[in-house]
Design a protein around this motif. Sequence first.
Motif, PDB file in Angstrom:
ATOM      1  N   LEU A   1       0.822  -1.204   0.000  1.00 47.09           N
ATOM      2  CA  LEU A   1       0.000   0.000   0.000  1.00 47.09           C
ATOM      3  C   LEU A   1       0.861   1.261   0.000  1.00 47.09           C
ATOM      4  O   LEU A   1       0.542   2.246  -0.670  1.00 47.09           O
ATOM      5  CB  LEU A   1      -0.935  -0.007   1.208  1.00 47.09           C
ATOM      6  N   ALA A   2       1.947   1.241   0.742  1.00 49.62           N
ATOM      7  CA  ALA A   2       2.859   2.392   0.763  1.00 49.62           C
ATOM      8  C   ALA A   2       3.440   2.631  -0.620  1.00 49.62           C
ATOM      9  O   ALA A   2       3.546   3.783  -1.080  1.00 49.62           O
ATOM     10  CB  ALA A   2       3.966   2.165   1.785  1.00 49.62           C
ATOM     11  N   LEU A   3       3.810   1.561  -1.314  1.00 47.23           N
ATOM     12  CA  LEU A   3       4.400   1.700  -2.645  1.00 47.23           C
ATOM     13  C   LEU A   3       3.380   2.177  -3.671  1.00 47.23           C
ATOM     14  O   LEU A   3       3.696   3.025  -4.520  1.00 47.23           O
ATOM     15  CB  LEU A   3       5.004   0.366  -3.088  1.00 47.23           C
ATOM     16  N   THR A   4       2.157   1.650  -3.625  1.00 48.88           N
ATOM     17  CA  THR A   4       1.142   2.083  -4.594  1.00 48.88           C
ATOM     18  C   THR A   4       0.775   3.546  -4.379  1.00 48.88           C
ATOM     19  O   THR A   4       0.528   4.284  -5.342  1.00 48.88           O
ATOM     20  CB  THR A   4      -0.123   1.212  -4.512  1.00 48.88           C
ATOM     21  N   ALA A   5       0.747   3.983  -3.105  1.00 53.74           N
ATOM     22  CA  ALA A   5       0.438   5.385  -2.821  1.00 53.74           C
ATOM     23  C   ALA A   5       1.570   6.291  -3.305  1.00 53.74           C
ATOM     24  O   ALA A   5       1.326   7.351  -3.890  1.00 53.74           O
ATOM     25  CB  ALA A   5       0.203   5.574  -1.327  1.00 53.74           C
ATOM     26  N   ARG A   6       2.811   5.866  -3.064  1.00 52.68           N
ATOM     27  CA  ARG A   6       3.958   6.684  -3.466  1.00 52.68           C
ATOM     28  C   ARG A   6       4.046   6.803  -4.984  1.00 52.68           C
ATOM     29  O   ARG A   6       4.307   7.881  -5.527  1.00 52.68           O
ATOM     30  CB  ARG A   6       5.249   6.079  -2.915  1.00 52.68           C
ATOM     31  N   ALA A   7       3.815   5.695  -5.676  1.00 53.36           N
ATOM     32  CA  ALA A   7       3.936   5.683  -7.141  1.00 53.36           C
ATOM     33  C   ALA A   7       2.666   6.163  -7.844  1.00 53.36           C
ATOM     34  O   ALA A   7       2.688   6.385  -9.054  1.00 53.36           O
ATOM     35  CB  ALA A   7       4.281   4.275  -7.616  1.00 53.36           C
ATOM     36  N   LYS A   8       1.556   6.277  -7.076  1.00 56.91           N
ATOM     37  CA  LYS A   8       0.263   6.662  -7.662  1.00 56.91           C
ATOM     38  C   LYS A   8      -0.095   5.755  -8.834  1.00 56.91           C
ATOM     39  O   LYS A   8      -0.583   6.203  -9.883  1.00 56.91           O
ATOM     40  CB  LYS A   8       0.272   8.131  -8.096  1.00 56.91           C
ATOM     41  N   VAL A   9       0.165   4.473  -8.665  1.00 56.72           N
ATOM     42  CA  VAL A   9      -0.049   3.511  -9.743  1.00 56.72           C
ATOM     43  C   VAL A   9      -1.453   2.900  -9.640  1.00 56.72           C
ATOM     44  O   VAL A   9      -1.925   2.566  -8.557  1.00 56.72           O
ATOM     45  CB  VAL A   9       1.032   2.406  -9.709  1.00 56.72           C
ATOM     46  N   THR A  10      -2.122   2.792 -10.768  1.00 59.79           N
ATOM     47  CA  THR A  10      -3.430   2.156 -10.840  1.00 59.79           C
ATOM     48  C   THR A  10      -3.254   0.655 -10.610  1.00 59.79           C
ATOM     49  O   THR A  10      -2.459   0.012 -11.295  1.00 59.79           O
ATOM     50  CB  THR A  10      -4.070   2.412 -12.219  1.00 59.79           C
ATOM     51  N   THR A  11      -3.994   0.097  -9.648  1.00 56.28           N
ATOM     52  CA  THR A  11      -3.730  -1.270  -9.190  1.00 56.28           C
ATOM     53  C   THR A  11      -5.010  -2.095  -9.159  1.00 56.28           C
ATOM     54  O   THR A  11      -6.049  -1.629  -8.685  1.00 56.28           O
ATOM     55  CB  THR A  11      -3.122  -1.244  -7.770  1.00 56.28           C
ATOM     56  N   LEU A  12      -4.917  -3.334  -9.666  1.00 53.00           N
ATOM     57  CA  LEU A  12      -6.036  -4.275  -9.597  1.00 53.00           C
ATOM     58  C   LEU A  12      -5.545  -5.555  -8.930  1.00 53.00           C
ATOM     59  O   LEU A  12      -4.619  -6.204  -9.418  1.00 53.00           O
ATOM     60  CB  LEU A  12      -6.591  -4.574 -10.993  1.00 53.00           C
ATOM     61  N   LEU A  13      -6.172  -5.899  -7.818  1.00 53.93           N
ATOM     62  CA  LEU A  13      -5.827  -7.081  -7.023  1.00 53.93           C
ATOM     63  C   LEU A  13      -6.889  -8.148  -7.192  1.00 53.93           C
ATOM     64  O   LEU A  13      -8.090  -7.865  -7.056  1.00 53.93           O
ATOM     65  CB  LEU A  13      -5.727  -6.683  -5.545  1.00 53.93           C
ATOM     66  N   VAL A  14      -6.474  -9.370  -7.484  1.00 52.54           N
ATOM     67  CA  VAL A  14      -7.369 -10.522  -7.445  1.00 52.54           C
ATOM     68  C   VAL A  14      -7.191 -11.210  -6.102  1.00 52.54           C
ATOM     69  O   VAL A  14      -6.068 -11.519  -5.693  1.00 52.54           O
ATOM     70  CB  VAL A  14      -7.061 -11.513  -8.587  1.00 52.54           C
ATOM     71  N   THR A  15      -8.295 -11.414  -5.390  1.00 48.17           N
ATOM     72  CA  THR A  15      -8.228 -12.061  -4.088  1.00 48.17           C
ATOM     73  C   THR A  15      -9.518 -12.819  -3.809  1.00 48.17           C
ATOM     74  O   THR A  15     -10.576 -12.495  -4.372  1.00 48.17           O
ATOM     75  CB  THR A  15      -7.973 -11.027  -2.969  1.00 48.17           C
ATOM     76  N   HIS A  16      -9.430 -13.823  -2.945  1.00 42.92           N
ATOM     77  CA  HIS A  16     -10.630 -14.510  -2.473  1.00 42.92           C
ATOM     78  C   HIS A  16     -10.981 -14.062  -1.056  1.00 42.92           C
ATOM     79  O   HIS A  16     -11.965 -14.502  -0.479  1.00 42.92           O
ATOM     80  CB  HIS A  16     -10.400 -16.027  -2.468  1.00 42.92           C
ATOM     81  N   ASP A  17     -10.164 -13.151  -0.507  1.00 45.71           N
ATOM     82  CA  ASP A  17     -10.266 -12.728   0.894  1.00 45.71           C
ATOM     83  C   ASP A  17     -10.971 -11.378   0.961  1.00 45.71           C
ATOM     84  O   ASP A  17     -10.394 -10.338   0.650  1.00 45.71           O
ATOM     85  CB  ASP A  17      -8.856 -12.632   1.487  1.00 45.71           C
ATOM     86  N   LEU A  18     -12.238 -11.367   1.386  1.00 50.13           N
ATOM     87  CA  LEU A  18     -13.020 -10.142   1.434  1.00 50.13           C
ATOM     88  C   LEU A  18     -12.417  -9.130   2.401  1.00 50.13           C
ATOM     89  O   LEU A  18     -12.346  -7.930   2.096  1.00 50.13           O
ATOM     90  CB  LEU A  18     -14.466 -10.454   1.833  1.00 50.13           C
ATOM     91  N   THR A  19     -11.965  -9.588   3.568  1.00 50.36           N
ATOM     92  CA  THR A  19     -11.375  -8.675   4.549  1.00 50.36           C
ATOM     93  C   THR A  19     -10.147  -7.985   3.969  1.00 50.36           C
ATOM     94  O   THR A  19      -9.958  -6.770   4.123  1.00 50.36           O
ATOM     95  CB  THR A  19     -11.002  -9.420   5.835  1.00 50.36           C
ATOM     96  N   GLU A  20      -9.301  -8.751   3.299  1.00 49.57           N
ATOM     97  CA  GLU A  20      -8.116  -8.185   2.651  1.00 49.57           C
ATOM     98  C   GLU A  20      -8.512  -7.119   1.629  1.00 49.57           C
ATOM     99  O   GLU A  20      -7.910  -6.034   1.575  1.00 49.57           O
ATOM    100  CB  GLU A  20      -7.339  -9.305   1.965  1.00 49.57           C
TER     101      GLU A  20
END
Length: 258
Positions: A182-201
């Motif tokens: 999260l720190a890296l995505t915020a710093r780089a302002k990069v558009t991010t798509l995560l695939v997960t099965h974990d709703l809490t995550e």
Amino acid sequence: MWCNRLNDAQTAGDAAPLELRIAAKSFLSADGARVEVVRDLQLRLEAGSFGALIGPSGCGKTTILKIAAGLDPDFRGQLRTPGSGRLGIVFQEPRLLPWRTVEDNVRLALPADRADVDLGDLFEILGLGSHLTRYPAELSLGLARRTAIARAFAVGPDFLLLDEPFVSLDEAIADRLREELLALTARAKVTTLLVTHDLTEAVEMADRLFFLSDRPTHIILEKALPPPRGGRSSDVVASISDEMRALIAQAAIEHGKS
């Protein structure tokens, strides 16, 4: 089948969204039958935001991610990628070259215009500074995943795709790696798509959630989350997760009736 891949002539950080439309995606099974995996899926992720793709096992999440990555052009639809379309991707498996050191595994991915870039800050954020001369066989799974994430960010991506990067990790290690990511995505302002099965995550990390149906999969529910991502308390995460489970159940019922 046809696809149309478009890139906006913009550089990283410009306000171009990730847009994906899959009218249809299918494949042939071992017995020769055609299996439809995705139908009428439309996804838009604003520049610099963090989306999470969630759905039942086997519904086609990884297939969608591969299409978004440009690794599977065999679909009917359209893909528009941010900026110049430079991609950073992290798979479930780190996929490191065993005969290369940590630093070499990261630098091998660098495009020509970033060949001499200083990666010191990136290595330190991910806790890799003291492991750069080690080989993949010497790494724990957590360090191998950190190396894979470093490789994805080192290229200076316009957008980032993550295929369950925290699966099989000890929860304490996974929590720390989520914070670093999260720190890296915020710093780089990069558009991010995560695939997960974990709703809490997903609720902890994302700005926007996309929930998928069973096959042929499409988005049955989309939800924007209140800011700040990564800064929601455990009570807020639990409350949103409970709300989403109820909404998903209702959306699934309505989808079954349609």
